[in-house]
Design a protein around this motif. Structure first.
Motif, mmCIF file in Angstrom:
data_model
loop_
_atom_site.group_PDB
_atom_site.id
_atom_site.type_symbol
_atom_site.label_atom_id
_atom_site.label_comp_id
_atom_site.label_asym_id
_atom_site.label_seq_id
_atom_site.Cartn_x
_atom_site.Cartn_y
_atom_site.Cartn_z
ATOM 1 N N ILE A 108 0.838 -1.206 0.000
ATOM 2 C CA ILE A 108 0.000 0.000 0.000
ATOM 3 C C ILE A 108 0.867 1.249 0.000
ATOM 4 O O ILE A 108 0.590 2.203 -0.722
ATOM 5 N N ALA A 109 1.940 1.251 0.792
ATOM 6 C CA ALA A 109 2.839 2.408 0.817
ATOM 7 C C ALA A 109 3.537 2.584 -0.530
ATOM 8 O O ALA A 109 3.848 3.700 -0.923
ATOM 9 N N GLY A 110 3.759 1.493 -1.245
ATOM 10 C CA GLY A 110 4.448 1.565 -2.521
ATOM 11 C C GLY A 110 3.545 1.786 -3.721
ATOM 12 O O GLY A 110 3.973 2.350 -4.724
ATOM 13 N N MET A 111 2.310 1.326 -3.629
ATOM 14 C CA MET A 111 1.434 1.348 -4.810
ATOM 15 C C MET A 111 0.014 1.795 -4.492
ATOM 16 O O MET A 111 -0.903 1.525 -5.257
ATOM 17 N N GLY A 112 -0.199 2.447 -3.363
ATOM 18 C CA GLY A 112 -1.544 2.741 -2.878
ATOM 19 C C GLY A 112 -2.511 3.301 -3.886
ATOM 20 O O GLY A 112 -3.599 2.745 -4.079
ATOM 21 N N SER A 113 -2.157 4.382 -4.540
ATOM 22 C CA SER A 113 -3.121 5.003 -5.463
ATOM 23 C C SER A 113 -3.376 4.115 -6.674
ATOM 24 O O SER A 113 -4.487 4.081 -7.202
ATOM 25 N N GLU A 114 -2.373 3.363 -7.103
ATOM 26 C CA GLU A 114 -2.580 2.451 -8.224
ATOM 27 C C GLU A 114 -3.466 1.274 -7.810
ATOM 28 O O GLU A 114 -4.282 0.800 -8.600
ATOM 29 N N LEU A 115 -3.300 0.804 -6.580
ATOM 30 C CA LEU A 115 -4.147 -0.285 -6.100
ATOM 31 C C LEU A 115 -5.604 0.151 -6.038
ATOM 32 O O LEU A 115 -6.508 -0.631 -6.327
ATOM 33 N N ALA A 116 -5.826 1.400 -5.666
ATOM 34 C CA ALA A 116 -7.191 1.925 -5.592
ATOM 35 C C ALA A 116 -7.884 1.907 -6.953
ATOM 36 O O ALA A 116 -9.103 1.804 -7.032
ATOM 37 N N GLU A 120 -11.231 -5.570 -9.319
ATOM 38 C CA GLU A 120 -11.835 -6.054 -8.076
ATOM 39 C C GLU A 120 -10.903 -7.001 -7.320
ATOM 40 O O GLU A 120 -10.782 -6.913 -6.095
ATOM 41 N N ALA A 121 -10.232 -7.903 -8.027
ATOM 42 C CA ALA A 121 -9.330 -8.862 -7.368
ATOM 43 C C ALA A 121 -8.141 -8.147 -6.727
ATOM 44 O O ALA A 121 -7.708 -8.507 -5.623
ATOM 45 N N THR A 122 -7.619 -7.127 -7.381
ATOM 46 C CA THR A 122 -6.497 -6.362 -6.839
ATOM 47 C C THR A 122 -6.919 -5.607 -5.585
ATOM 48 O O THR A 122 -6.228 -5.633 -4.566
ATOM 49 N N ARG A 123 -8.055 -4.939 -5.654
ATOM 50 C CA ARG A 123 -8.543 -4.216 -4.478
ATOM 51 C C ARG A 123 -8.859 -5.169 -3.330
ATOM 52 O O ARG A 123 -8.599 -4.867 -2.170
ATOM 53 N N ALA A 124 -9.372 -6.348 -3.662
ATOM 54 C CA ALA A 124 -9.655 -7.348 -2.625
ATOM 55 C C ALA A 124 -8.357 -7.833 -1.972
ATOM 56 O O ALA A 124 -8.296 -7.997 -0.749
ATOM 57 N N ALA A 125 -7.311 -8.038 -2.770
ATOM 58 C CA ALA A 125 -6.017 -8.466 -2.220
ATOM 59 C C ALA A 125 -5.436 -7.372 -1.326
ATOM 60 O O ALA A 125 -4.885 -7.662 -0.259
ATOM 61 N N ALA A 126 -5.563 -6.120 -1.740
ATOM 62 C CA ALA A 126 -5.058 -5.004 -0.933
ATOM 63 C C ALA A 126 -5.862 -4.863 0.353
ATOM 64 O O ALA A 126 -5.288 -4.654 1.435
ATOM 65 N N ALA A 127 -7.168 -5.003 0.270
ATOM 66 C CA ALA A 127 -8.014 -4.911 1.472
ATOM 67 C C ALA A 127 -7.685 -6.042 2.440
ATOM 68 O O ALA A 127 -7.599 -5.823 3.655
ATOM 69 N N LYS A 128 -7.498 -7.243 1.911
ATOM 70 C CA LYS A 128 -7.149 -8.373 2.774
ATOM 71 C C LYS A 128 -5.800 -8.116 3.452
ATOM 72 O O LYS A 128 -5.633 -8.349 4.648
#
Length: 190
Positions: A108-116, A120-128
């Protein structure tokens, strides 16, 4: 000659690990599949034998990145003195070494805005990953009830991620370190 299932799994693991480093250091959109596959010792054409899309790879790489952060949290907690695990985790995360480790550390610190902006699968992985980090912190916060510990852990994790992200943006080394120090103080980890 066809590769064995074990060789195929090892190749996939290598691609995901390279991607996890590359995405954190260069960003998701700036990382081309050709360069990534080359670093993994493979050709670009082989990518689609392992993944349906770059988005699938991003989600898996994100998960691998969080696994390493959770391991670092647990390691910091295990090395801490009795009752100091929370401070130890915060101190290891909100640090100049984490700030300077662009190929490792928190996705998240490295890719936060891109993850946002991910699928759906990427956001789910970041949320988890975020929730897993919060859970590790909450176990180390001494509060009367679990809800209060969880709430404090959410706040702490958000502050920690923000501190590392901002410290990476700020070019002046003293000002950058000051952001880290200030957040550690406010979290009681200084």
């Amino acid at each position: 000659m066809r590769k064995s299932k074990l060789e195929t799994a090892e190749t996939r693991r290598r691609i995901v690990e390279v991607a996890a480093r590359r995405f954190r250091s260069q960003g998701i959109h700036a990382t081309g599949l050709s360069d990534l596959m080359s670093e993994a010792g493979l050709t670009h054409g082989g990518f689609y034998r392992h993944f349906e899309s770059k988005d699938q790879l991003v989600a898996e790489a994100c998960g691998v990145g969080f696994e390493s952060v959770i391991e670092a949290f647990e390691d910091a907690a295990s090395k801490a003195a009795e009752g100091e695990a929370f401070k130890s985790i915060v101190g290891s995360y909100v640090s100049t070494s984490h700030r300077d480790s662009t190929t490792g550390g928190c996705p998240i610190a490295g890719m936060g805005s891109e993850l946002a902006h991910g699928d759906e699968a990427t956001r789910a992985a970041a949320a988890k990953g975020f929730n897993d980090m919060v859970d590790v912190l909450a176990k180390r916060i001494r509060r009367r009830n679990a809800d209060a510990s969880h709430s404090d852990a959410v706040f702490a994790m958000a502050a920690m991620i923000g501190a590392v992200t901002l410290s990476r943006i700020i070019a002046d080394p003293e000002a950058s370190a000051s952001v880290l120090q200030t957040v550690k103080q406010h979290l009681g980890a200084d």
